[in-house]
Design an enzyme around this catalytic site. Structure first.
Site, PDB file in Angstrom:
ATOM      1  N   SER A 246      39.413  -3.774 -27.887  1.00  0.00           N
ATOM      2  CA  SER A 246      40.638  -4.482 -28.249  1.00  0.00           C
ATOM      3  C   SER A 246      41.371  -4.994 -27.008  1.00  0.00           C
ATOM      4  O   SER A 246      40.760  -5.652 -26.175  1.00  0.00           O
ATOM      5  CB  SER A 246      41.521  -3.546 -29.088  1.00  0.00           C
ATOM      6  N   ASP A 567      37.081  -9.415 -37.741  1.00  0.00           N
ATOM      7  CA  ASP A 567      36.984  -7.961 -37.920  1.00  0.00           C
ATOM      8  C   ASP A 567      38.284  -7.395 -38.470  1.00  0.00           C
ATOM      9  O   ASP A 567      38.594  -6.244 -38.232  1.00  0.00           O
ATOM     10  CB  ASP A 567      36.588  -7.274 -36.615  1.00  0.00           C
ATOM     11  N   HIS A 620      38.149  -3.575 -37.131  1.00  0.00           N
ATOM     12  CA  HIS A 620      38.523  -3.524 -35.712  1.00  0.00           C
ATOM     13  C   HIS A 620      38.424  -2.130 -35.099  1.00  0.00           C
ATOM     14  O   HIS A 620      37.868  -1.969 -34.004  1.00  0.00           O
ATOM     15  CB  HIS A 620      39.949  -4.059 -35.572  1.00  0.00           C
TER      16      HIS A 620
END
Lengths: 665, 668
Positions: A246, A567, A620
């Site tokens: 991320s 995602d 994610h």
């Protein structure tokens, strides 16, 4: 069960004995028995019930504790058939052994923060987690918690008298909350082939600060550099494999520029530091080019589902806890977090599309979501949405009203907001929660609305207009443009460009490999339909127009949000473009020809509850438990190269979309 | 209370009220009333239990709720109401004085206080991945004791991991801030340092696996390299301010080892160059350091009876002495601890020169009654005087192990000793039946055991030979890593070997004239110094030797209690071991300290906590509790904030350490 039943049986026996009891009643010597009987009051009933529940609870607890540890697995296997070996076991059997040191770089919100110094109200919380863990303090003293999590509005650093610092070590981000893994599964699997704490390093940083400020305040970048050097040295010169997740992806881009920059501002590692110390960067779900969600977050604090926070927020933060001003409190807090600005979409209209085009045009992940649904609405699809769908575009990040979102560019009447006068809000001093919207006034809000449609390029102007202080802080640390001439000295002399892949060159490390690993097959926020709230006394004057819902699924508009493939947080475009095209081969962004690979993981929801968050998830955060992803990382860590993985693996149209982007390479 | 009482009131009423109703109920028994009646009749034993448990649970929850709703400052308020206003904790006090974080601080924890966690284990340790096996709640010790012992043991030959098991130290400040929940080690010091601005970037916990020998921590985990790298990082990122090192207990020896290692050339050492310490270290503030070893280590190795090494004491008596393993607990413990090389780092060093011979010891004349309350001493004053004049029982501390109480007191010329060194070890006939718990005593046989007892008295020098005799394998591993002698020529090439690095009597201090070394330790608590042993009666599967706990000195020699001769110290480390090097061995310029590093002795007189509310006290001098001693913490904070030894007013001595040091004839 058997217990309960047996107890009933003696009851029945008592009834025939009734005469006996009567006899006993008459005897004064047996008065005790009678008294006992008549004690049976309401409180006793309660006590009895509580007692029963407790007993049952204890028995269950005892059974649970006495249960062999492999029992849940056994049950799961009974139901779903034999489970596949976890990748760690599988690869260990193949004979893979720990080789390259591994560095984890956690993303935003997943890393724990603890208190080192606080105000009176935070007494007893020294070195306790304020972020991560159980979040107990959010319930107990919400305002105190907000107070401590907020940074200084001017500097973006600690407010006076408060020091909240990142937790260090693997515990910083192995679990976000009890039972909610982030890195734990990956760590456990790596341990199977021989990794341990000396060869794994969690580069925890304070994810609220801007990247350069983590160095200024905590020397975090220096620590990461020193730790990578140490691990490379102690493992006999084997280069490190970096695994950012991320926002960590953007953070590590910043690190790679920082470490090679000369000393006062940079790490002074010399121009070959990356070549010497890094074998591969395996980016998981990286928002290289930003995330549309962050715009909504900054604009109206509605990005409530940033990955994990979502699990908590709906329960805790949306309630009436603070008398309806929860969102305002959150906005006030999150607007002091410079890091959120690192994820505003970069590259403007060139990358994200403009009023009438976008790279993902024609894509509709929502249509293929479920075959049955698609068949059902196919009838409606015919009657005339064709003409409308033609003009709508993902390029319109924020539209005021559904009509504006779908209108043809020539039909849009836009009044420029940039020069609009901000009036002081009349209700200003009655609001206890300050945010910049209060200085903004009704006229300002109106001006914003009248511009109707904002593209990725105009978003930055919009944010500058609605949140000038925040953006003033942010623009000192982040930049969102595209470089025309990368050799311009301004790009090497200021750190604000370092985290933008479109304004920096990759390091000179031809042996290095860059992977982009991300999930696809989940609807992901891409553009928003907004509305203005007219009576915005103390509230945020803009809101996502959740009534904007297209009956027609083809357009992917749901509750005011246009979705695209990704995602769930990062659209495939942002995660994949740099590795699919921007850095592919030798480009001006990648002068030394660092090899890049795109590996997509198609989302498959967990088959049943026993699987927990699934082993094939593509969302994610849950993706960190995806077996295929873990296997890829482990093969590289054990010395494999991209050939061992099989190069690119693509399910989405990322290559097609990338071709549509007209970026000079 | 009020609830209960009110309930009784209604009861009584009911009795009188319902008496007539009862008949009605009987009549209407077929209708509505029957249900009520049945309810009443249900009052059986099970219901009684349920009711009782329910009441307890409800009260418990109510109290729990009150406890949680209680403001955090309430206990402090109560304490202040009882004992008067508390002094400010040193961190607050010094923050008010304007002290600010300056030098980075490194903590080096001691033996047993650092947490260990599982990274790879056998089947039986399923589900314990990255859970603490040592430290924390010790939950697994109850649930699967044998599995736990198996995992905590090291390989008997190499002293490293056994096959398929990886136990690793926890890293970060959490490694040793609390040993068990609520039992602080470093936490108080950390909290006070944080008050003047310290945080994780300028505090570093140098956690290491305290079971393995010092050099092996580098071989297996590269721990020494990590410490070096982290100190360098902290010094660099704090603008070149040198680090203050705070080792505790065995960490003191570990850090002595580190200082030699870091300056030694690369393959064996850290390759930091000969001025690394001068460049990176401001001060080493040793807390309760067993520089010259601990007598307790001998009894631990000899008969596994050093059960009170600091914190383990609170756990061991309850769990390890019980009959959990059918009376073989001690053997299991011995088998496990004998695989831990680090325990050998604390065997007394310097032999008879330091610890005294058969007929003398440096602490001779120490009065065990000195520290007792005044009332007692006046009562016994008369007997004291008579005893002194006769001078019959001067404790002979030099005899670390004596077989039998009378032997401990006799003059050396009166003892018949038969040398044990060449005695034959016979195979014990019961050998094969004790297979499940192996200790080296089984290979020793009755002949060997007798030979050991016949030598009667062991001094610090001969204790080494004794351990070589009774535990040859252990000592063979140990002698590759540790040395216990005194160097005659420190420039001898052989002293470059790492086994000498942790012995202050066989190494020179680094060339760092600006560095300061503090020795900080508690005094005023009786500390084990010498033992009276006996043979255990039927020692087939048992350890054949035992501390003779029946040996009491009485009034004659109050230093002997339960088979142990006591001397002044911090409950674990005798003053002599903690203080000698800084009081004499290194003071000024000596051959052990060629560059003239300044050394300071700071003693803290033990005062037990005044009441229970104080917990473990703020003026304690005990080995681990001293980490919460306000005076000690204040000294450390001052140095960390930039003060020098002179600013602390140099030495602070309560004991006779300088006098005792003079008696030791060591060439300096």
């Amino acid at each position: 069960m058997s217990l309960l039943r047996r107890r009933k049986a003696p009851e029945n026996e008592i009834e025939p004995q009734k005469p006996d009891v009567e006899e006993e009643d008459k005897k004064s010597s047996k008065k005790n028995v009678k008294e006992n009987k008549q004690k049976w009051s309401c409180i006793d009933n309660c006590c009895w019930l509580v007692g029963c529940i407790c007993c049952v609870w204890w028995i269950l607890l005892f059974l649970y504790n006495a249960m062999p540890a492999s029992f849940p697995q056994y049950v799961t296997e009974k139901i779903t058939g034999p489970l596949p070996d976890p990748p760690g076991v599988k690869l260990m059997k193949e004979g893979l052994k720990a080789k390259h040191p591994v560095v984890f770089i956690p993303g935003i919100v997943t890393c724990g923060l603890e208190l080192w110094e606080g105000h009176q109200c935070a007494e007893g919380l020294f070195r306790k987690r304020l972020w991560g863990g159980t979040f107990g303090e959010v319930y107990k003293r919400p305002l105190c918690w907000l107070d401590h999590m907020t940074l200084d509005n001017e500097t973006g650093m600690d407010p006076p008298g408060i020091r909240v610092r990142p937790v260090s070590g693997l515990v910083a981000a192995d679990y976000f909350a009890p039972g909610y893994f982030v890195w734990a599964v990956l760590i456990a699997n790596l341990a199977r082939i021989g990794y341990e704490e000396k060869t794994m390093y969690m580069a925890a940083y304070d994810w609220r600060l801007s990247f350069q400020n983590t160095e200024v305040r905590d020397q975090t970048l220096t620590r990461i550099k020193s730790n990578i050097e140490l691990m490379v040295a102690t493992s006999g010169g084997k280069k490190a494999v970096i695994v950012p997740h991320s926002m960590g992806v953007v953070y590590f881009l910043h690190f790679m520029k920082w470490v090679e920059a000369p000393a006062p501002m940079g790490g002074g590692g010399g121009p070959d530091w990356c070549a010497k110390h890094i074998k591969a960067v395996m980016n998981i779900g990286g928002p290289f080019l930003g995330v549309p969600k962050s715009v909504a977050g900054v604009f109206s604090a509605e990005a409530r589902d940033i990955a994990v926070a979502r699990a908590l927020a709906p329960g805790v933060l949306d309630t009436d806890l603070f008398h309806f001003q929860t969102l305002e409190h959150i906005m006030k807090m999150s607007r002091t977090w410079d890091a959120t600005l690192s994820m505003i979409p970069r590259g403007g209209e060139t990358i994200w599309g403009s009023l009438d085009w976008s790279p993902e045009e024609g894509d509709s992940p929502c249509k293929s979501k479920s075959r049955d649904d698609a068949a059902q609405i196919s009838g409606q699809h015919d009657n005339g949405t064709d003409s409308k769908a033609k003009y709508y575009s993902y390029g319109r990040f924020i539209s005021f009203g559904k009509d504006a979102a779908e209108a043809h560019p020539s039909d849009l009447k836009r009044i420029d907001f940039r020069g609009a006068v901000k009036g002081s809000n009349v209700a200003n001093n009655t609001c206890d929660v300050w945010n910049e919207y209060l200085d903004f006034g009704v006229s300002g809000a109106k001006a914003v609305e009248e511009y109707k449609v904002y593209t990725a390029g105009e978003i930055v102007d919009l944010l500058n207009f609605v949140a000038p202080k925040m953006m003033a802080r942010g623009s000192a640390h982040f930049s969102y443009g595209i470089a025309d001439d990368l050799d311009d000295p301004k790009y090497s002399s200021h750190y604000k460009y370092w985290s933008n892949p479109l304004e920096t060159k990759l390091p000179n490390a031809p042996d290095m490999e860059i992977y982009s690993l991300y999930g696809v097959g989940v609807e992901t926020e891409r553009a928003y339909v907004y509305k203005r709230i007219p009576t915005a006394g103390c509230n945020i004057p803009f809101q996502i127009d959740t009534s904007a819902d297209e009956g027609d699924e083809g357009s992917c508009l749901k509750a005011g949000v246009y979705s695209v493939d990704g995602d769930e947080t990062v659209p495939a475009l942002s995660a994949g473009f740099m590795c699919a095209k921007g850095w592919r081969g030798k480009t001006r962004f990648n002068p030394s020809g660092v090899k890049t690979y795109v590996r997509e993981y198609y989302h498959a929801p967990p088959a049943n509850l026993l699987e927990g968050r699934g082993t094939q998830s593509g969302t994610h955060v849950d993706m960190m438990g995806n077996f295929a992803l873990i296997e890829d990382i482990m093969r590289v860590a054990a010395g494999g190269t991209s050939e061992d993985l099989g190069g690119d693996r693509v399910y989405s149209d990322i290559f097609k979309w990338s071709e549509k982007i007209n970026l000079r390479l | 209370m009020s609830i209960l009482r009110r309930r009784k009131g209604t009861e009584n009423k009911k009795i009188s009220d319902t008496e007539p109703d009862y008949e009605e109920f009987k009549e209407k028994s077929n209708k509505l009333g029957s249900r009520k009646l049945r309810l009443r009749r249900r009052w059986s034993c099970v219901d009684g239990c349920c009711w009782f448990i329910g009441c307890i649970c409800s009260i418990w929850w109510f109290l729990l709720f009150l406890y949680n709703a209680m403001p955090a400052s309430f206990p402090q308020y109560v304490t202040e109401a009882i004992t008067g206003p508390l002094p400010d904790p040193p961190g607050v006090k010094l923050a008010k004085e304007g002290l600010r974080a300056k030098h980075p601080v490194v903590f080096v924890p001691g033996i047993v206080t650092g947490g260990l966690e599982l990274w790879e284990g056998h089947q039986c340790a399923d589900g314990l991945f990255r859970k603490r096996l040592w430290g924390g709640t010790f939950g697994e010790l109850y649930k699967r004791p044998l599995c736990w012992v198996e995992h905590m043991s090291l390989d008997n030959e190499t002293g490293l991991d056994p096959f398929g098991i990886r136990i690793r130290p926890v890293s970060g400040l959490v490694a040793a801030d609390y040993f068990a929940p609520g039992y602080f080690v470093w936490a108080v010091l950390i909290a006070n340092l944080a008050r003047i601005g310290y945080e994780e970037k300028n505090m570093y916990m140098a956690a290491y696996d305290w079971r393995i020998s010092f050099q092996n921590t580098e071989v297996r985990d590269q721990t020494l390299s990590r410490i070096k790298s982290n100190i360098e990082l902290m010094v660099a990122s704090s603008g070149g301010k040198k680090a203050v090192i705070i080792p505790h207990s065995m960490g003191v020896l570990y850090f002595l080892h580190f200082m030699k290692w870091v300056e030694a050339p690369a393959p064996l050492g850290g390759g930091g160059g000969s001025d690394w310490c001068a460049k990176h270290l401001k001060a080493v503030m040793n807390i309760g350091g067993p520089f010259l070893g601990v007598p307790k280590a001998v009894s631990g190795l000899f008969s596994a009876e050093a059960k009170d090494i600091a914190a383990a004491r609170s756990m061991a008596p309850r769990f390890l002495d019980s009959e959990m393993f059918n009376f073989q607990t001690l053997q299991h413990v011995m088998r496990m601890t004998r695989t831990w090389d680090s325990t050998m780092s604390m065997i007394p060093k310097g032999g008879d020169t330091i610890w005294g011979g058969l007929d003398w010891s440096p602490e001779e004349g120490y009065e065990c009654n000195e520290k007792k309350p005044k009332n007692n001493s006046t009562q016994t004053a008369e007997s004291d005087r008579t005893r002194k004049s006769v001078n019959a029982t001067r404790v002979k501390y030099g005899r670390i192990i004596s077989f039998g109480k009378h032997v401990a007191d006799l003059h050396s010329s009166e003892i018949d000793r038969i040398d044990f060194r060449d005695a034959l070890k016979g195979k014990s006939h019961a050998n094969s039946t004790c297979r499940d718990v192996w200790t080296e005593y089984h290979d020793m046989g009755i002949g060997g055991i007798k030979a050991v007892a016949d030598y009667k008295v062991y001094t610090a020098g001969s204790v080494l030979d004794l351990l070589h005799f009774v535990a040859p394998k252990l000592m063979k591993r140990g002698s590759a890593h540790f040395s216990y002698g005194i160097a005659y020529d420190l420039d001898d090439k052989k002293y470059e070997h790492y086994k000498y690095w942790s012995n202050p009597l066989e190494t020179k201090l680094p060339n760092a004239p600006e560095m300061e070394i503090f020795s900080m330790y508690g005094v005023g608590i009786p500390t084990e110094r010498a033992y009276v042993y006996k043979l255990s009666p039927a020692g087939d599967c048992y350890i054949p030797f035992q501390i003779d706990s029946s040996a009491e000195g009485g009034n004659e020699s109050p230093c002997l209690k339960g088979g142990v001769f006591h001397v002044d110290g911090d409950e674990t480390v005798p003053i002599l071991s903690a203080g000698y090097m800084c009081a004499k061995g290194w003071k000024g310029k000596t051959r052990f300290n060629p560059s003239g590093i300044r050394t300071f002795v700071r003693e803290y007189n033990h005062a037990p906590p005044a009441n229970l509310l104080e917990g473990r006290g703020t003026q304690s001098g005990a080995h681990v509790d001293i980490m919460g001693n306000f005076a000690l913490i204040e000294d450390i904070i001052r140095v960390a904030a930039g003060a020098s030894g002179e600013d602390l007013e140099g030495d602070q001595v309560h004991s006779g350490i300088f006098k005792w040091s003079e008696r030791i004839k060591l060439k300096l």
